[in-house]
Design a protein around this motif. Sequence first.
Motif, PDB file in Angstrom:
ATOM      1  N   VAL A   1      33.897  47.061  37.963  1.00  0.00           N
ATOM      2  CA  VAL A   1      33.834  45.782  37.248  1.00  0.00           C
ATOM      3  C   VAL A   1      32.566  45.073  37.696  1.00  0.00           C
ATOM      4  O   VAL A   1      32.380  44.815  38.898  1.00  0.00           O
ATOM      5  CB  VAL A   1      35.066  44.912  37.531  1.00  0.00           C
ATOM      6  N   ILE A   2      31.699  44.757  36.745  1.00  0.00           N
ATOM      7  CA  ILE A   2      30.454  44.054  37.064  1.00  0.00           C
ATOM      8  C   ILE A   2      30.660  42.567  36.750  1.00  0.00           C
ATOM      9  O   ILE A   2      30.788  42.173  35.591  1.00  0.00           O
ATOM     10  CB  ILE A   2      29.276  44.614  36.252  1.00  0.00           C
ATOM     11  N   GLY A   3      30.722  41.772  37.801  1.00  0.00           N
ATOM     12  CA  GLY A   3      30.924  40.335  37.626  1.00  0.00           C
ATOM     13  C   GLY A   3      32.141  39.861  38.396  1.00  0.00           C
ATOM     14  O   GLY A   3      33.257  40.350  38.167  1.00  0.00           O
ATOM     15  N   GLY A   4      31.942  38.887  39.293  1.00  0.00           N
ATOM     16  CA  GLY A   4      33.023  38.380  40.122  1.00  0.00           C
ATOM     17  C   GLY A   4      33.436  36.969  39.784  1.00  0.00           C
ATOM     18  O   GLY A   4      33.851  36.203  40.664  1.00  0.00           O
ATOM     19  N   GLY A   5      33.349  36.599  38.505  1.00  0.00           N
ATOM     20  CA  GLY A   5      33.932  35.342  38.053  1.00  0.00           C
ATOM     21  C   GLY A   5      35.414  35.536  37.791  1.00  0.00           C
ATOM     22  O   GLY A   5      35.985  36.600  38.034  1.00  0.00           O
ATOM     23  N   ILE A   6      36.066  34.521  37.246  1.00  0.00           N
ATOM     24  CA  ILE A   6      37.510  34.605  37.022  1.00  0.00           C
ATOM     25  C   ILE A   6      37.857  35.728  36.049  1.00  0.00           C
ATOM     26  O   ILE A   6      38.895  36.383  36.201  1.00  0.00           O
ATOM     27  CB  ILE A   6      38.075  33.250  36.543  1.00  0.00           C
ATOM     28  N   ALA A   7      36.999  35.998  35.067  1.00  0.00           N
ATOM     29  CA  ALA A   7      37.286  37.075  34.117  1.00  0.00           C
ATOM     30  C   ALA A   7      37.298  38.423  34.824  1.00  0.00           C
ATOM     31  O   ALA A   7      38.253  39.209  34.693  1.00  0.00           O
ATOM     32  CB  ALA A   7      36.258  37.075  32.994  1.00  0.00           C
ATOM     33  N   GLY A   8      36.243  38.715  35.582  1.00  0.00           N
ATOM     34  CA  GLY A   8      36.154  40.002  36.249  1.00  0.00           C
ATOM     35  C   GLY A   8      37.189  40.173  37.340  1.00  0.00           C
ATOM     36  O   GLY A   8      37.801  41.245  37.466  1.00  0.00           O
ATOM     37  N   ILE A   9      37.433  39.128  38.136  1.00  0.00           N
ATOM     38  CA  ILE A   9      38.376  39.243  39.247  1.00  0.00           C
ATOM     39  C   ILE A   9      39.806  39.387  38.734  1.00  0.00           C
ATOM     40  O   ILE A   9      40.590  40.196  39.259  1.00  0.00           O
ATOM     41  CB  ILE A   9      38.257  38.034  40.193  1.00  0.00           C
ATOM     42  N   SER A  10      40.188  38.623  37.724  1.00  0.00           N
ATOM     43  CA  SER A  10      41.555  38.730  37.199  1.00  0.00           C
ATOM     44  C   SER A  10      41.781  40.097  36.560  1.00  0.00           C
ATOM     45  O   SER A  10      42.840  40.718  36.756  1.00  0.00           O
ATOM     46  CB  SER A  10      41.846  37.604  36.206  1.00  0.00           C
ATOM     47  N   ALA A  11      40.797  40.591  35.802  1.00  0.00           N
ATOM     48  CA  ALA A  11      40.931  41.917  35.203  1.00  0.00           C
ATOM     49  C   ALA A  11      41.001  42.997  36.272  1.00  0.00           C
ATOM     50  O   ALA A  11      41.821  43.917  36.207  1.00  0.00           O
ATOM     51  CB  ALA A  11      39.770  42.183  34.250  1.00  0.00           C
TER      52      ALA A  11
ATOM     53  N   LEU B   1      42.040  37.144  43.769  1.00  0.00           N
ATOM     54  CA  LEU B   1      41.315  37.870  44.812  1.00  0.00           C
ATOM     55  C   LEU B   1      42.295  38.495  45.812  1.00  0.00           C
ATOM     56  O   LEU B   1      42.145  39.661  46.213  1.00  0.00           O
ATOM     57  CB  LEU B   1      40.361  36.934  45.549  1.00  0.00           C
ATOM     58  N   ARG B   2      43.279  37.717  46.205  1.00  0.00           N
ATOM     59  CA  ARG B   2      44.272  38.216  47.154  1.00  0.00           C
ATOM     60  C   ARG B   2      45.048  39.394  46.548  1.00  0.00           C
ATOM     61  O   ARG B   2      45.298  40.403  47.231  1.00  0.00           O
ATOM     62  CB  ARG B   2      45.211  37.077  47.536  1.00  0.00           C
TER      63      ARG B   2
END
Length: 366
Positions: free
Chosen positions: A8-18, A150-151
């Motif tokens: 997953v490229i991108g650590g915003g809410i979209a990338g982290i939740s996915a 994240l957790r």
Amino acid sequence: MSRPDVIVIGGGIAGISAAALLAADCAVLVLEAERQTGYHSTGRSAAIFIRNYGNETLRALNAASARALEEPEGVSDRSLLSPRGEMIVAAEDELDALAAYADGAEGLETLTPAEAMELVPILRPEAVRGAVLERNAQDIDVDRMLTGYLRLLKARGGRIETGAPVTALGRRGGLWRVEAGGAAHAAPVVVNAAGAWAGQIAALAGLGAAPLQPFRRSAAILPAPEGRDIRAWPLFASATERWYAKPEAGKLLVSPADEDPVAPHDAFVDDMALAEGLHRFEQAVAIRVARVEHAWAGLRTFAPDRTPIVGFDPGAEGFFWLAGQGGYGVQTAPALAAATARLVAGTAPDLPPAVTAALSPARFHP
């Protein structure tokens, strides 16, 4: 070279939740260019859940996200939402825009000008010829939401590398080869959740110019109006998005609702745009903006049809789009994360087929 199942490229809410949902069934690696997750749009959000915000597809995604925000199983032990409300007001020349906003909306109350000014007493009468109220609009605890995902991601064995901007991306031997932060990785599936940089990631992958445009939006924190208890005020906004305002930790957050096309960057305030927007706000209220305590800007990235791009690219095997969320990224993240996990697994999302089709990147391919 690391070999996860999904990058997953991108650590915003979209990338982290996915990534957190994907990690239930496969090995996931998140690559984030910044030194921390949620640095750009996620960390600069107005943090409000408005069910009637956006076009028909986005309203369906809002509805699909509601339960996960109210009952965030695995993410938080309590709701991520708290009462706020949203009131849209219209001056005489904005009544048509107000009617267009209300068309097809659910759960809206029509208010008289007097009722609207009772909710927000600083409004000028000439700014309120019409008004509607969505009582069920709610504040989102974005920090707790991101921390919870994240957790969950880490508990499921997912990995995150920060300070790892992608510098090379190509497919060879059935795998996407990614160079980021001086390390090499390979996976059969890459999820492009790079926000304002999603177009650049697509170009690195050889997909050419992507139909995405970042826009800058500014906001400022003002002192609460003297002698006013603003804690119970709803978010209030002009029907033509000339400005909006909401209580924020005892102060007043005001945005000029500016939308200036820009290249992807660490967004900063355009002083002229902010000044013009605060002047528009002053024209609608009976207070003066004497002091700005803090101001910032963020990027909202849209496709031409203002609908997110979610799904496998029909011209690039294993390249998955999770981009173009515009100003709806936080509140649609639960629904889009669930859709991403299902689509990557090869199953249909738990969304109406018309919504899945409207999200598909295939709409940009002849």
